[in-house]
Design an enzyme around this catalytic site. Structure first.
Site, PDB file in Angstrom:
ATOM      1  N   GLU A   1       0.857  -1.133  -0.034  1.00 12.94           N
ATOM      2  CA  GLU A   1       0.040   0.278  -0.180  1.00 12.94           C
ATOM      3  C   GLU A   1       0.915   1.150  -0.211  1.00 12.94           C
ATOM      4  OE1 GLU A   1      -2.451  -0.404   3.411  1.00 12.94           O
ATOM      5  OE2 GLU A   1      -3.271   1.574   2.750  1.00 12.94           O
TER       6      GLU A   1
ATOM      7  N   ARG B   1       4.524 -12.779   9.966  1.00 15.83           N
ATOM      8  CA  ARG B   1       5.360 -11.573   9.545  1.00 15.83           C
ATOM      9  C   ARG B   1       6.689 -11.628  10.480  1.00 15.83           C
ATOM     10  NH1 ARG B   1       1.884  -7.408   9.132  1.00 15.83           N
ATOM     11  NH2 ARG B   1       3.339  -5.739   9.824  1.00 15.83           N
TER      12      ARG B   1
ATOM     13  N   LYS C   1       3.768   0.841   9.725  1.00 18.75           N
ATOM     14  CA  LYS C   1       3.993   2.013   8.988  1.00 18.75           C
ATOM     15  C   LYS C   1       3.232   3.255   9.530  1.00 18.75           C
ATOM     16  CE  LYS C   1       2.609   0.103   4.737  1.00 18.75           C
ATOM     17  NZ  LYS C   1       2.282   0.147   3.474  1.00 18.75           N
TER      18      LYS C   1
HETATM   19  P1  ATP Z   1       0.979  -2.070   8.327  1.00 13.77           P
HETATM   20  O1  ATP Z   1       1.611  -2.841   9.350  1.00 13.77           O
HETATM   21  O2  ATP Z   1       1.569  -0.586   8.639  1.00 13.77           O
HETATM   22  O3  ATP Z   1      -0.236  -2.107   8.077  1.00 13.77           O
HETATM   23  P2  ATP Z   1       0.800  -3.575   5.771  1.00 13.77           P
HETATM   24  O4  ATP Z   1       1.256  -5.238   6.144  1.00 13.77           O
HETATM   25  O5  ATP Z   1      -0.246  -3.297   5.614  1.00 13.77           O
HETATM   26  O6  ATP Z   1       1.551  -2.512   6.800  1.00 13.77           O
HETATM   27  P3  ATP Z   1       1.551  -3.355   2.922  1.00 13.77           P
HETATM   28  O7  ATP Z   1       2.175  -2.173   2.280  1.00 13.77           O
HETATM   29  O8  ATP Z   1       0.107  -3.625   2.741  1.00 13.77           O
HETATM   30  O9  ATP Z   1       1.816  -3.091   4.444  1.00 13.77           O
HETATM   31  O10 ATP Z   1       2.429  -4.695   2.905  1.00 13.77           O
HETATM   32  C1  ATP Z   1       2.648  -5.304   1.630  1.00 13.77           C
HETATM   33  C2  ATP Z   1       3.115  -6.720   1.821  1.00 13.77           C
HETATM   34  O11 ATP Z   1       4.143  -6.702   2.799  1.00 13.77           O
HETATM   35  C3  ATP Z   1       1.947  -7.125   2.548  1.00 13.77           C
HETATM   36  O12 ATP Z   1       1.809  -8.505   1.652  1.00 13.77           O
HETATM   37  C4  ATP Z   1       2.475  -7.741   3.780  1.00 13.77           C
HETATM   38  O13 ATP Z   1       1.929  -8.976   4.249  1.00 13.77           O
HETATM   39  C5  ATP Z   1       3.998  -7.770   3.542  1.00 13.77           C
HETATM   40  N1  ATP Z   1       4.329  -7.138   4.994  1.00 13.77           N
HETATM   41  C6  ATP Z   1       4.151  -6.091   5.696  1.00 13.77           C
HETATM   42  N2  ATP Z   1       4.785  -6.050   6.535  1.00 13.77           N
HETATM   43  C7  ATP Z   1       5.622  -7.281   6.909  1.00 13.77           C
HETATM   44  C8  ATP Z   1       6.249  -7.782   8.043  1.00 13.77           C
HETATM   45  N3  ATP Z   1       6.608  -7.354   8.896  1.00 13.77           N
HETATM   46  N4  ATP Z   1       6.759  -9.325   7.740  1.00 13.77           N
HETATM   47  C9  ATP Z   1       6.290  -9.780   6.500  1.00 13.77           C
HETATM   48  N5  ATP Z   1       5.600  -9.265   5.516  1.00 13.77           N
HETATM   49  C10 ATP Z   1       5.176  -8.037   5.841  1.00 13.77           C
HETATM   50 MG    MG Z   2      -1.685  -3.756   4.022  1.00 12.27          MG
END
Ligand code: ATP
Ligand code: MG
Length: 552
Positions: free
Chosen positions: A36, A262, A272
């Protein structure tokens, strides 16, 4: 895709893929990375990037980069650009054009209409608060909205009204008609579309209704022919909805979602929202502050793409939630730089040293190896002269035998140079040492003293006249506690000493250093030239040894 196709260990997702290829369910692998664009990528994203793009490399398949851009209010072109740059920098390339969920807004809208026509979606006019109340809880079932049983015709007309701007934000939404008593809360008539009068970075002002993540993601995956849709464990329940949507619209492909744990990294945050707060409230210099766990911050800090990929390989991919020690991340960059970074000398806390029996005005260019074990990395010329600087902590007027540096009346070797002896010191009124006066043994360049006396210690130095003044930034953990994200106020756990700035001297050759190229400053650690400064500034990447006490 350069050298990103390292040998990767197996994991449960690879086993699923192997089985799918063997059974003929799929003939190739197609994954996607769906960030995102509401922030910069961080080390957690790197795990997902290495997994998704890594699978595509290893199985000779494809991986799409798709911006999950359904929430225009929080998104920004700056984030889009940074994400593309960071994925490339990590060593990966996406299949074809960059995709956006917003590319499919028209199709998504038509699928929503299809659900309405099938009696599987309705326009709800409960307020957001009422929707929350009606949803129930883990213990209690939800109850039906009074608007749930509207006719197909009425729903079509009201959805059109939503699209045409006939509702204010929060006045109406489109919901799937599934089961308000489901044990999975996501299945209790989830919202599919909401009204939002926001300018979108891709679609401008074309839309005032925006689809929700759960509706958008599965359809985008299906449109792109994704075979394995990998996400983190918190989306486990959402898989029901993912499948429900695809089962109920006319689309031929049905990707499968698999969840992995994660990455949580000790002493840092990867939310984020929290990272954004650090930036906007100026607790750090920006998204690329070298203390940030962002890819941009780590790059500026001196991490290499190889070291981050190696880290992702070492942590592996499982379904088990855990927290990884910072020591593990640092070990990856330390191993890389120990192997590949040229050596150089820098003095961070300089004190003046004068060699009284060395001729004034004379300069000797001494040969120094760029790497102690890699002659192929060549040598460099280091200027030696009468006046040097050494590290203040490398001199003591008195010390016991354990102190293997320079002591008054004793000898030490200057790295890549001669043996010197401290003869006397000069102090200022406050008692601080301003100059150490020494003598040198001219017969000790590259060899032990001829009379067989032993000189144990070695210290680093820089010729004062030739050295370049440089600012050196030393970094410590950004937070004082292992789990700042779990603290009531994570900002209260910030480490006020996470940045210490030193005004030092670096050897002349470092004036030409390029941003991002790592060096080992001998006896001090690994450093790289800062990419954002006009003047000579070096960022500490990592120390020579683990200081976390963590398991390496
Ligand atoms: P936030 O925790 O800020 O909401 P998010 O997971 O929504 O972040 P995205 O930009 O949607 O952030 O993430 C893009 C991809 O990266 C998604 O498929 C998500 O599952 C993966 N991702 C994000 N954070 C992690 C993490 N800490 N470990 C592994 N994968 C991650
Ligand atoms: Mg997300």
């Amino acid at each position: 895709m350069s050298n990103a196709g390292e040998n990767r260990p197996s994991n449960f997702i690879r086993q699923i893929i192997d089985a799918d290829l063997q059974s003929g369910k799929h003939h190739s692998v197609h994954t996607r990375f769906p960030p995102e664009p509401n922030g910069y990528l961080h080390i957690g994203h790197a795990k997902s990037i290495c997994l998704n793009f890594g699978l595509a490399v290893d199985y000779q398949g494809q991986c799409n980069l798709r911006f999950d851009d359904t929430n225009p209010a929080k998104e920004d072109q700056e984030f889009v650009d940074s994400i593309e740059r960071d994925v490339h920098w990590l060593g990966f390339d996406w299949a074809g054009e960059v995709r956006h969920s917003s590319d499919y807004f028209e199709q998504l809208h038509d699928y929503a209409v299809e659900l309405i026509e099938k009696g599987l979606a309705y326009v709800d006019e409960l307020t957001p608060e009422q929707i929350r109340e009606y949803r129930g809880s883990l213990k209690e079932p939800g109850k039906n909205s009074p608007y749930r049983d509207r006719s197909v015709e009425e729903n079509l007309a009201l959805f059109k009204k939503m699209r045409e701007g006939g509702y204010q934000e929060g006045q109406a939404c489109l919901r799937a008609k599934i089961d308000m008593a489901s044990s999975f809360i996501v299945m209790r008539d989830p919202v599919l579309y909401r009204v939002k009068f926001a300018h979108h970075h891709q679609t401008g002002d074309k839309w005032c209704i925006y689809p929700m993540y759960d509706f958008t993601h599965c359809i985008s995956d299906a449109i792109e022919g994704i075979t394995h849709s990998l996400c983190t464990l918190e989306f486990q329940d959402n898989r029901r909805l993912y499948d429900w949507v695809l089962d109920n619209i006319s689309i031929d492909t049905h990707p499968r979602q698999y969840e992995f744990s994660r990455l949580n990294l000790a002493y840092t945050v990867t939310s984020k929202r929290k990272l954004n707060q650090l930036v906007t409230e100026h607790h750090v210099e920006g998204w690329n502050d070298p203390r940030m766990p962002t890819i941009a911050g780590m790059r500026r800090r001196g991490y290499t793409p190889e070291s981050i990929r190696e880290f992702c390989k070492r942590i592996g991919v499982t379904k088990m939630d855990n927290t990884v020690e910072m020591a593990m991340l640092e070990a990856c960059i330390r191993d890389d730089l120990n192997e590949n970074a040229p050596r150089a000398m820098a003095v961070l806390d300089p004190v003046r040293l004068v060699i009284e029996n060395y001729p004034e005005g004379e300069v000797e260019w001494l040969e120094a190896p760029n790497h102690p074990n890699k002659p192929e990395m060549g040598n460099r010329q280091v200027p030696f002269s009468r006046e040097l600087v050494i590290e203040a902590e490398d001199f003591r007027e008195e010390a016991n035998k354990k102190y293997k540096r320079l002591v008054l009346g004793k000898e030490v070797r200057l790295r890549n140079s001669y043996v010197i002896k401290a003869e006397r010191v000069e102090k200022d009124d406050a008692g601080n040492i301003t100059t150490i006066f020494c003598s040198y043994d001219a017969d000790t360049l590259g060899k032990d003293p001829a009379d067989g006396r032993k000189v144990k210690g070695v210290i680093h130095w820089v010729s004062k006249a030739h050295g370049q003044q440089a600012e050196v930034r030393l970094y410590d953990r950004l937070f004082n506690v292992p789990n700042p994200g779990g603290a009531e106020d994570f900002l209260a756990t910030l480490n006020p000493a996470s940045l210490v700035v030193r005004q030092g001297y670096v050897e002349a050759s470092l004036a030409q250093a390029e941003a991002g190229n790592g060096f080992q400053f001998e006896r001090l650690g690994y450093f790289c030239r800062d990419s954002e400064s006009e003047t000579l500034v070096f960022n500490q990447t990592v120390g020579l040894r683990d200081t976390w006490g963590g398991g390496e």
